[in-house]
Scaffold this motif. Structure first.
Motif, PDB file in Angstrom:
ATOM      1  N   GLY A 161      60.238  26.711  16.289  1.00 27.51           N
ATOM      2  CA  GLY A 161      59.681  25.358  16.295  1.00 27.51           C
ATOM      3  C   GLY A 161      58.849  25.048  17.522  1.00 27.51           C
ATOM      4  O   GLY A 161      58.336  23.937  17.678  1.00 27.51           O
ATOM      5  N   ALA A 162      58.680  26.043  18.439  1.00 26.53           N
ATOM      6  CA  ALA A 162      57.945  25.787  19.689  1.00 26.53           C
ATOM      7  C   ALA A 162      56.448  25.657  19.460  1.00 26.53           C
ATOM      8  O   ALA A 162      55.729  25.160  20.328  1.00 26.53           O
ATOM      9  N   GLY A 163      55.957  26.150  18.314  1.00 28.41           N
ATOM     10  CA  GLY A 163      54.518  26.058  18.037  1.00 28.41           C
ATOM     11  C   GLY A 163      53.794  27.397  18.034  1.00 28.41           C
ATOM     12  O   GLY A 163      52.559  27.433  17.951  1.00 28.41           O
ATOM     13  N   LYS A 164      54.543  28.489  18.106  1.00 26.04           N
ATOM     14  CA  LYS A 164      53.918  29.822  18.186  1.00 26.04           C
ATOM     15  C   LYS A 164      53.034  30.104  16.961  1.00 26.04           C
ATOM     16  O   LYS A 164      51.885  30.488  17.098  1.00 26.04           O
ATOM     17  N   SER A 165      53.619  29.912  15.762  1.00 23.20           N
ATOM     18  CA  SER A 165      52.853  30.232  14.549  1.00 23.20           C
ATOM     19  C   SER A 165      51.618  29.360  14.451  1.00 23.20           C
ATOM     20  O   SER A 165      50.539  29.837  14.096  1.00 23.20           O
ATOM     21  N   THR A 166      51.777  28.094  14.768  1.00 26.43           N
ATOM     22  CA  THR A 166      50.634  27.182  14.681  1.00 26.43           C
ATOM     23  C   THR A 166      49.531  27.647  15.621  1.00 26.43           C
ATOM     24  O   THR A 166      48.361  27.735  15.235  1.00 26.43           O
TER      25      THR A 166
HETATM   26  P1  ADP Z   1      57.268  28.472  15.757  1.00 31.03           P
HETATM   27  O1  ADP Z   1      56.321  29.464  15.149  1.00 31.03           O
HETATM   28  O2  ADP Z   1      57.328  28.562  17.257  1.00 31.03           O
HETATM   29  O3  ADP Z   1      58.627  28.508  15.132  1.00 31.03           O
HETATM   30  P2  ADP Z   1      55.720  26.452  14.356  1.00 31.03           P
HETATM   31  O4  ADP Z   1      54.306  26.528  14.798  1.00 31.03           O
HETATM   32  O5  ADP Z   1      56.054  27.103  13.045  1.00 31.03           O
HETATM   33  O6  ADP Z   1      56.665  27.008  15.512  1.00 31.03           O
HETATM   34  O7  ADP Z   1      56.166  24.945  14.258  1.00 31.03           O
HETATM   35  C1  ADP Z   1      55.953  24.015  15.302  1.00 31.03           C
HETATM   36  C2  ADP Z   1      56.353  22.639  14.830  1.00 31.03           C
HETATM   37  O8  ADP Z   1      55.467  22.206  13.801  1.00 31.03           O
HETATM   38  C3  ADP Z   1      57.749  22.592  14.208  1.00 31.03           C
HETATM   39  O9  ADP Z   1      58.321  21.352  14.533  1.00 31.03           O
HETATM   40  C4  ADP Z   1      57.485  22.681  12.724  1.00 31.03           C
HETATM   41  O10 ADP Z   1      58.502  22.042  11.989  1.00 31.03           O
HETATM   42  C5  ADP Z   1      56.164  21.952  12.590  1.00 31.03           C
HETATM   43  N1  ADP Z   1      55.337  22.479  11.488  1.00 31.03           N
HETATM   44  C6  ADP Z   1      54.886  23.751  11.379  1.00 31.03           C
HETATM   45  N2  ADP Z   1      54.117  23.884  10.281  1.00 31.03           N
HETATM   46  C7  ADP Z   1      54.070  22.670   9.684  1.00 31.03           C
HETATM   47  C8  ADP Z   1      53.428  22.150   8.517  1.00 31.03           C
HETATM   48  N3  ADP Z   1      52.654  22.907   7.741  1.00 31.03           N
HETATM   49  N4  ADP Z   1      53.628  20.843   8.219  1.00 31.03           N
HETATM   50  C9  ADP Z   1      54.378  20.057   9.009  1.00 31.03           C
HETATM   51  N5  ADP Z   1      55.001  20.473  10.126  1.00 31.03           N
HETATM   52  C10 ADP Z   1      54.860  21.764  10.468  1.00 31.03           C
END
Ligand code: ADP
Length: 324
Positions: free
Chosen positions: A51-56
């Motif tokens: 949930g840190a934002g890595k994937s985003t």
């Molecule tokens: P990580 O890859 O570090 O686990 P993410 O980038 O997946 O982190 O997620 C960062 C935050 O954004 C989290 O709180 C997650 O719930 C939220 N999030 C990620 N993708 C979406 C989306 N498509 N819609 C709404 N919230 C999202």
């Protein structure tokens, strides 16, 4: 696979440059003012809790998501809107890689290769690289989890990309498979490719990455070389002394001991002056059964993520721009 040719002139810009990138989902800010530069040929680890934002952040770099604000350049170009000039230069492996499950391994990879105009020789070489040579005729459906993971990585590599994004590539591998993959990844780096690597295995990041960035709640709290982080933030060493040899008070009073704790049959002495404390323990009780543990990236990570969650630090200084 052909090796990337080092760029010259403007081509020497970092592989990835992100400046003050933010991205929110509704009211929740997933990436919060991240600035970062990843050098060409660098093995860069992106770490952080779920949930840190890595994937985003990675998806923004890959051109799969649009940042709300800030700029991202990949090889000097914007990855958004979908930049077809960049696509052949990027390789992407995700946790949800799609497979042509009814095809054999070789057919699957040939299909992927064809999308990028890569030839059969590239398919064979890539299967060899990821350790799937000999499995070419097995249906994708019949692969083990670890073998699928290798095929996902092969699918990201087959067209010889210069910049490779790998998302927890060792997640489904057994310890032997992990070590084999480390060799593959080191080989890719030796060929001059740039690797952006997301992992929860801190030992892996410590062993493989030139630098790591730690994201906490959307902010990059630090960017540095693993060994430098350990020297800067590490708690020094821990000496494990079997219980009954020293009492806690005695241990606390030894010069150079920072903290004392009892853990699983041992008195644990934390110190930044290992030699001095070892000598003192030796003089008191001898060193039989005494173990030393040096600080690891995992210790630093746990410290920084706990601290970052409580008090997010200002943006990590990334001095690449000054060096460039
Ligand atoms: P990580 O890859 O570090 O686990 P993410 O980038 O997946 O982190 O997620 C960062 C935050 O954004 C989290 O709180 C997650 O719930 C939220 N999030 C990620 N993708 C979406 C989306 N498509 N819609 C709404 N919230 C999202």
């Amino acid at each position: 696979m052909s090796a990337p040719t080092p760029g010259t002139g403007p081509g020497d810009r970092p592989a990835v440059e992100a400046v003050d990138v933010t991205k929110s989902y509704g009211a929740s800010r997933a990436v919060d003012g991240v600035s970062l530069a990843i050098r060409r040929g660098e093995f860069f680890g992106l770490l952080g809790p779920n949930g840190a934002g890595k994937s985003t952040l990675v998806e923004i770099m890959e051109g799969l998501r649009r940042a709300d604000s800030g700029t991202v350049r990949v090889f000097g170009e914007s990855p958004w809107p979908r930049n077809t000039r960049l696509l052949p230069r990027l390789g992407v492996q995700t946790q949800s890689s799609a497979f042509f499950v009814r095809q054999t391994v070789h057919e699957h990879l040939r299909t992927v290769a064809a999308l990028f105009g890569a030839d059969r020789a590239a398919v064979d070489a890539t299967l060899e690289t990821v350790g799937l040579a000999g499995r070419e005729r097995v249906r994708v459906d019949d692969l083990s989890g670890g073998q699928r993971q290798r095929l996902a990585i092969a699918s990201a590599l087959v067209h010889g990309p210069e910049l490779i994004f790998l998302d927890e590539p060792t997640a489904a591998l057994d310890p032997e498979g992990r070590r084999d993959l480390w060799q593959v990844l080191r080989g890719l780096k030796a060929e001059g490719r740039t690797i952006v690597y997301t992992t929860h295995h801190l030992d892996e990041a410590e062993a493989l990455c030139d630098r790591v960035g730690i994201l906490v709640a959307g902010k990059l709290v630090v960017t540095d070389e693993p060994q430098h982080l350990i020297r800067t933030f590490g708690t020094g060493s821990r000496l494990l002394v079997p219980l009954g040899r020293l009492d806690e008070q005695q241990a606390r009073e030894l010069p150079g001991v920072d903290a004392v704790d009892v853990q699983g049959g041992h008195l644990v002495l934390e110190t930044r002056a290992t030699g001095r404390v070892l000598a003192a323990v030796d003089a008191l009780t001898g060193l039989d059964g005494v173990q030393t543990r040096t600080a690891s990236l995992e210790d630093v990570y746990l410290e920084l993520t706990a601290r970052g969650a409580a008090h997010p630090a200002p943006h990590a200084t990334d001095n690449l721009e000054q060096q460039a």
